[in-house]
Write a protein that holds these residues in place. Sequence first.
Motif, mmCIF file in Angstrom:
data_model
loop_
_atom_site.group_PDB
_atom_site.id
_atom_site.type_symbol
_atom_site.label_atom_id
_atom_site.label_comp_id
_atom_site.label_asym_id
_atom_site.label_seq_id
_atom_site.Cartn_x
_atom_site.Cartn_y
_atom_site.Cartn_z
ATOM 1 N N LYS A 131 34.298 21.447 25.387
ATOM 2 C CA LYS A 131 34.777 20.193 25.986
ATOM 3 C C LYS A 131 34.667 20.233 27.519
ATOM 4 O O LYS A 131 34.170 19.304 28.138
ATOM 5 C CB LYS A 131 36.254 19.925 25.606
ATOM 6 C CG LYS A 131 36.509 19.839 24.110
ATOM 7 C CD LYS A 131 37.978 19.612 23.810
ATOM 8 C CE LYS A 131 38.904 20.749 24.197
ATOM 9 N NZ LYS A 131 38.698 22.001 23.440
ATOM 10 N N GLY A 132 35.157 21.335 28.087
ATOM 11 C CA GLY A 132 35.139 21.456 29.553
ATOM 12 C C GLY A 132 33.720 21.508 30.088
ATOM 13 O O GLY A 132 33.389 20.843 31.081
ATOM 14 N N THR A 133 32.868 22.276 29.426
ATOM 15 C CA THR A 133 31.469 22.416 29.865
ATOM 16 C C THR A 133 30.760 21.058 29.824
ATOM 17 O O THR A 133 30.094 20.659 30.783
ATOM 18 C CB THR A 133 30.736 23.422 28.943
ATOM 19 O OG1 THR A 133 31.438 24.663 28.986
ATOM 20 C CG2 THR A 133 29.298 23.622 29.348
ATOM 21 N N LEU B 299 38.438 12.459 29.079
ATOM 22 C CA LEU B 299 39.684 13.130 28.722
ATOM 23 C C LEU B 299 39.340 14.387 27.932
ATOM 24 O O LEU B 299 38.756 14.312 26.855
ATOM 25 C CB LEU B 299 40.597 12.204 27.919
ATOM 26 C CG LEU B 299 40.978 10.899 28.616
ATOM 27 C CD1 LEU B 299 41.964 10.103 27.756
ATOM 28 C CD2 LEU B 299 41.566 11.161 29.993
ATOM 29 N N ASP B 300 39.666 15.540 28.516
ATOM 30 C CA ASP B 300 39.283 16.846 27.953
ATOM 31 C C ASP B 300 40.570 17.571 27.540
ATOM 32 O O ASP B 300 41.334 18.007 28.387
ATOM 33 C CB ASP B 300 38.498 17.586 29.056
ATOM 34 C CG ASP B 300 38.444 19.098 28.883
ATOM 35 O OD1 ASP B 300 38.832 19.610 27.823
ATOM 36 O OD2 ASP B 300 38.000 19.766 29.845
ATOM 37 N N GLY B 301 40.796 17.634 26.217
ATOM 38 C CA GLY B 301 41.999 18.327 25.733
ATOM 39 C C GLY B 301 43.195 17.408 25.562
ATOM 40 O O GLY B 301 44.313 17.868 25.394
ATOM 41 N N THR C 132 34.107 35.718 25.311
ATOM 42 C CA THR C 132 33.159 36.059 26.370
ATOM 43 C C THR C 132 33.213 35.060 27.543
ATOM 44 O O THR C 132 32.410 35.139 28.458
ATOM 45 C CB THR C 132 31.722 36.102 25.805
ATOM 46 O OG1 THR C 132 31.474 34.904 25.060
ATOM 47 C CG2 THR C 132 31.508 37.287 24.894
ATOM 48 N N ARG C 133 34.151 34.127 27.498
ATOM 49 C CA ARG C 133 34.267 33.140 28.595
ATOM 50 C C ARG C 133 34.891 33.785 29.831
ATOM 51 O O ARG C 133 35.720 34.663 29.748
ATOM 52 C CB ARG C 133 35.156 31.966 28.165
ATOM 53 C CG ARG C 133 35.384 30.981 29.329
ATOM 54 C CD ARG C 133 36.040 29.703 28.887
ATOM 55 N NE ARG C 133 37.290 29.928 28.205
ATOM 56 C CZ ARG C 133 37.929 29.009 27.491
ATOM 57 N NH1 ARG C 133 37.422 27.797 27.379
ATOM 58 N NH2 ARG C 133 39.048 29.292 26.896
ATOM 59 N N ARG C 134 34.496 33.316 30.985
ATOM 60 C CA ARG C 134 35.170 33.636 32.235
ATOM 61 C C ARG C 134 35.430 32.301 32.935
ATOM 62 O O ARG C 134 34.590 31.402 32.886
ATOM 63 C CB ARG C 134 34.307 34.533 33.148
ATOM 64 C CG ARG C 134 34.012 35.918 32.573
ATOM 65 C CD ARG C 134 35.265 36.794 32.447
ATOM 66 N NE ARG C 134 34.949 38.121 31.891
ATOM 67 C CZ ARG C 134 34.976 38.412 30.593
ATOM 68 N NH1 ARG C 134 35.296 37.480 29.693
ATOM 69 N NH2 ARG C 134 34.693 39.638 30.182
ATOM 70 N N GLN D 148 39.333 36.219 32.765
ATOM 71 C CA GLN D 148 39.690 35.731 31.428
ATOM 72 C C GLN D 148 41.020 34.993 31.544
ATOM 73 O O GLN D 148 41.900 35.410 32.304
ATOM 74 C CB GLN D 148 39.827 36.901 30.460
ATOM 75 C CG GLN D 148 38.468 37.416 30.014
ATOM 76 C CD GLN D 148 38.580 38.291 28.775
ATOM 77 O OE1 GLN D 148 39.012 39.422 28.858
ATOM 78 N NE2 GLN D 148 38.194 37.754 27.638
ATOM 79 N N ARG D 149 41.175 33.905 30.813
ATOM 80 C CA ARG D 149 42.422 33.151 30.840
ATOM 81 C C ARG D 149 43.524 33.908 30.104
ATOM 82 O O ARG D 149 43.229 34.742 29.242
ATOM 83 C CB ARG D 149 42.223 31.777 30.163
ATOM 84 C CG ARG D 149 41.519 30.807 31.052
ATOM 85 C CD ARG D 149 41.191 29.453 30.464
ATOM 86 N NE ARG D 149 41.835 29.019 29.253
ATOM 87 C CZ ARG D 149 41.475 27.918 28.579
ATOM 88 N NH1 ARG D 149 40.496 27.163 29.026
ATOM 89 N NH2 ARG D 149 42.095 27.579 27.470
ATOM 90 N N ALA D 150 44.794 33.562 30.431
ATOM 91 C CA ALA D 150 45.924 34.248 29.801
ATOM 92 C C ALA D 150 45.962 34.005 28.295
ATOM 93 O O ALA D 150 46.523 34.806 27.546
ATOM 94 C CB ALA D 150 47.232 33.774 30.439
HETATM 95 MG MG MG Z 1 38.500 23.628 28.407
#
Ligand code: MG
Length: 215
Positions: free
Chosen positions: A13-15, A83-85, A126-128, A161-163
């Motif tokens: 979604k964000g990408t 609107l993302d999320g 594997t996301r950063r 990396q996100r929490a």
């Molecule tokens: Mg996102």
Amino acid sequence: MKLILLGAPGAGKGTVAKLLTAIDGSVQISTGDILRGAVQAGTELGKEANGYMTRGDLVPDSLIMGIMEKRLQEADCQKGFLLDGFPRTIPQAEALTELLAKLNIKLDMVADIDVPRDVIFDRLCTRRTCSNTDCQAIYNIKSNPTKVEGICDKCGSPAIQRADETEEAIGHRLDTYNEKTAPVAGFYEKKGLLKKITGTSSDVVVAAIKKQLGL
Ligand code: MG
Ligand code: AP5
């Protein structure tokens, strides 16, 4: 364009939102980005949201609607928004319907990005994400790495990396999605606004959305 991007955690979604903003200047509104900004800034909102987010639970609807009611009335939304999320529960979708009617705004489409669960799990591990809350650029060590390891290409802040990217939290986010967010697709299907978009390449997803919008 005035769009909702639906899809499981890691669906992209964000990408995709970031790619779509480049087309006509519509703004990306990510409730997750807004909440992560509040957590990092240590605001009351952030303190309240932090525990839910780290566990992979949804933040209460009332907090989210408070954010969105203000955000959608800001001047930059007039050109359009992605609107993302959000919305992520049926009560949020119902509240959004009322809010948009009050503001006299009509949605163009709800794009439901559909990606297989095994692909999603791999992507999230594997996301950063850029740790600068004003940037939050999205990378992936396999499919879209930073030029210098661990450093955001755009602003030079650490890409981390996100929490909520522990294996346990990822599993819980996917379960929460199936239970609470997947029904939102049905809500918009009944309104004739839903378009299911399949495809694991972001370019294919963006092209499919543009085609649906006649762009
Ligand atoms: Mg996102
Ligand atoms: P949020 O930040 O919205 O997270 P999410 O929905 O779990 O989605 P993600 O951001 O993890 O995934 P994405 O679909 O944006 O994928 P991305 O583009 O990064 O929410 C976080 C938390 O905030 C929630 O758990 C909740 O607690 C709270 N919250 C937020 N909104 C809320 C609401 N409305 N109500 C209640 N609580 C709320 O892509 C993922 C990875 O894959 C990246 O590494 C990317 O580079 C890679 N990738 C993307 N596309 C491709 C591709 N085509 N090929 C290869 N790799 C790709």
